[in-house]
Write a protein that holds these residues in place. Structure first.
Motif, short mmCIF file in Angstrom:
data_model
loop_
_atom_site.label_atom_id
_atom_site.label_comp_id
_atom_site.label_asym_id
_atom_site.label_seq_id
_atom_site.Cartn_x
_atom_site.Cartn_y
_atom_site.Cartn_z
N GLU A 6 75.87 22.83 -24.03
CA GLU A 6 76.56 21.49 -23.44
C GLU A 6 77.05 20.99 -24.74
O GLU A 6 76.53 20.93 -25.97
CB GLU A 6 75.41 20.64 -22.86
CG GLU A 6 76.35 19.33 -22.40
CD GLU A 6 75.34 18.53 -21.64
OE1 GLU A 6 75.76 17.48 -21.08
OE2 GLU A 6 74.03 18.74 -21.53
N SER A 7 78.50 20.34 -24.81
CA SER A 7 79.26 20.00 -25.84
C SER A 7 78.44 18.62 -26.32
O SER A 7 77.96 17.63 -25.34
CB SER A 7 80.47 19.50 -25.42
OG SER A 7 81.25 18.72 -26.28
N ILE A 8 78.30 18.38 -27.74
CA ILE A 8 77.72 17.17 -28.20
C ILE A 8 78.28 15.99 -27.41
O ILE A 8 77.76 14.85 -27.44
CB ILE A 8 77.56 17.13 -29.48
CG1 ILE A 8 76.80 16.08 -30.05
CG2 ILE A 8 79.02 16.98 -30.32
CD1 ILE A 8 76.55 16.04 -31.90
N TRP A 9 79.68 15.92 -27.19
CA TRP A 9 80.18 14.70 -26.89
C TRP A 9 79.97 14.55 -25.25
O TRP A 9 80.37 13.48 -24.88
CB TRP A 9 81.78 14.81 -27.10
CG TRP A 9 82.12 15.34 -28.42
CD1 TRP A 9 82.62 16.55 -28.87
CD2 TRP A 9 81.69 14.56 -29.50
NE1 TRP A 9 82.89 16.40 -30.24
CE2 TRP A 9 82.16 15.36 -30.75
CE3 TRP A 9 81.04 13.25 -29.70
CZ2 TRP A 9 81.78 15.03 -31.89
CZ3 TRP A 9 80.84 12.90 -31.13
CH2 TRP A 9 81.35 13.67 -32.36
N ASN A 10 79.48 15.49 -24.57
CA ASN A 10 79.02 15.33 -23.12
C ASN A 10 77.58 15.05 -22.86
O ASN A 10 77.24 14.79 -21.73
CB ASN A 10 79.52 16.48 -22.41
CG ASN A 10 81.04 16.48 -22.12
OD1 ASN A 10 81.63 15.47 -22.24
ND2 ASN A 10 81.72 17.75 -22.17
N LYS A 118 80.22 7.35 -17.16
CA LYS A 118 81.78 7.63 -17.43
C LYS A 118 82.12 6.62 -18.59
O LYS A 118 82.87 7.11 -19.51
CB LYS A 118 82.56 7.23 -16.26
CG LYS A 118 82.79 8.30 -15.12
CD LYS A 118 83.61 7.96 -14.16
CE LYS A 118 83.65 9.04 -12.89
NZ LYS A 118 84.44 8.76 -11.99
N LEU A 119 81.57 5.28 -18.52
CA LEU A 119 81.91 4.37 -19.52
C LEU A 119 81.08 4.90 -21.08
O LEU A 119 81.53 4.79 -21.77
CB LEU A 119 81.25 3.17 -19.10
CG LEU A 119 81.44 2.03 -20.31
CD1 LEU A 119 83.14 1.75 -20.57
CD2 LEU A 119 80.75 0.66 -19.59
N GLN A 120 79.99 5.27 -20.69
CA GLN A 120 79.23 5.90 -21.96
C GLN A 120 79.80 7.01 -22.57
O GLN A 120 79.77 7.06 -23.98
CB GLN A 120 77.53 6.26 -21.48
CG GLN A 120 76.86 6.70 -22.62
CD GLN A 120 75.50 7.12 -22.08
OE1 GLN A 120 75.30 8.20 -21.55
NE2 GLN A 120 74.51 6.49 -22.33
N ARG A 121 80.27 7.96 -21.90
CA ARG A 121 80.99 9.07 -22.46
C ARG A 121 82.31 8.71 -22.94
O ARG A 121 82.45 9.19 -23.92
CB ARG A 121 81.15 10.15 -21.18
CG ARG A 121 79.93 10.86 -20.86
CD ARG A 121 79.97 12.02 -20.11
NE ARG A 121 78.83 12.52 -19.53
CZ ARG A 121 78.51 13.54 -18.60
NH1 ARG A 121 79.46 13.59 -17.76
NH2 ARG A 121 77.51 14.02 -18.43
N VAL A 123 82.97 5.77 -24.26
CA VAL A 123 82.63 5.24 -25.80
C VAL A 123 82.11 6.17 -26.59
O VAL A 123 82.69 6.07 -27.95
CB VAL A 123 81.09 4.20 -25.48
CG1 VAL A 123 80.61 3.63 -26.98
CG2 VAL A 123 81.71 2.92 -24.66
N VAL A 124 81.54 7.17 -26.19
CA VAL A 124 81.08 8.30 -27.29
C VAL A 124 82.24 9.03 -27.88
O VAL A 124 82.29 9.35 -29.04
CB VAL A 124 80.00 9.29 -26.57
CG1 VAL A 124 79.95 10.33 -27.67
CG2 VAL A 124 78.65 8.76 -26.45
N GLN A 125 83.20 9.37 -26.69
CA GLN A 125 84.45 9.90 -27.17
C GLN A 125 85.37 9.08 -27.94
O GLN A 125 85.91 9.69 -28.99
CB GLN A 125 85.20 10.68 -25.99
CG GLN A 125 84.58 11.70 -25.13
CD GLN A 125 85.21 12.16 -24.16
OE1 GLN A 125 85.90 11.41 -23.50
NE2 GLN A 125 84.83 13.10 -23.54
N SER A 126 85.23 7.86 -27.79
CA SER A 126 86.12 7.09 -28.71
C SER A 126 85.92 6.92 -30.08
O SER A 126 86.37 6.50 -30.90
CB SER A 126 86.53 5.59 -27.82
OG SER A 126 85.39 4.98 -27.82
N LEU A 127 84.19 6.73 -30.16
CA LEU A 127 83.60 6.63 -31.60
C LEU A 127 83.60 7.86 -32.24
O LEU A 127 83.50 7.82 -33.66
CB LEU A 127 82.35 6.19 -31.29
CG LEU A 127 82.17 4.57 -31.00
CD1 LEU A 127 80.97 4.19 -30.75
CD2 LEU A 127 83.11 3.54 -31.76
#
Length: 175
Positions: A6-10, A118-121, A123-127
């Motif tokens: 699994e991708s670290i960003w997911n 969805k929000l958590q993901r 935030v992780v993608q934007s950071l």
């Protein structure tokens, strides 16, 4: 999905709770579907126990089922597992039991946790971009201070001239 592929960003970020957001979404989605289709809570939990793919969640469902068989309500049973369920969830389910709308409450909790996931993901993608830029900048700075600046230090030493304070500071940091 296997965690290693699994991708670290997911991946989910969990601090403290043994039940990840993805697990909560699955939990409420399956339980809401089963309850809304007319199955009894005990039968729904038995099916849910078979459907879950994590051993610790299967054990949790088994414990909840045992509690229900002993005569306590679903909300009281969830209250015995404060690491897994928040007070918000417990009170929502209690309200659903009291009003006879447990299926709708479970569906509502599923939507709530789906939105949080969805929000958590996001935030992780934007950071991820700013963090990767900072890491690369630190690595480049470390490389320059350890390899490039020492080469210039030898050149400056040959001139035997006074260096500006900024240059002296960079050389001191490099050492």
């Amino acid at each position: 999905k296997n965690r290693s592929t699994e991708s670290i960003w997911n991946r989910d970020i969990t601090l403290g709770s043994p039940m990840k957001l993805k697990d909560k979404v699955q939990w409420y989605q399956l339980l809401a579907t089963l309850i809304r289709s007319g199955l009894r809570i005990l039968d729904s939990l038995e099916i849910l126990e078979e459907q879950l793919n994590k051993k610790k969640l299967q054990v949790l469902v088994g414990e909840i089922r045992s509690s229900l068989q002993s005569g306590i309500s679903l909300s009281q049973s969830l209250q015995q597992h404060p690491d897994y369920f928040t007070e918000f969830e417990i009170q929502s389910i209690h309200m659903g039991e009291q009003t006879g709308k447990l299926g709708e409450v479970l569906k509502s909790l599923e939507r709530f946790y789906q939105q949080r996931l969805k929000l958590q993901r996001k935030v992780v993608q934007s950071l991820s971009y700013p963090i990767s830029v900072i890491v690369i900048a630190v690595l480049v700075l470390a490389f320059m201070l350890n390899f490039v600046v020492p080469m210039f230090q030898d050149i400056f030493a040959r001139f035997e001239a006074d260096l500006p304070p900024v240059t002296q500071a960079v050389l001191a940091i490099s050492e």
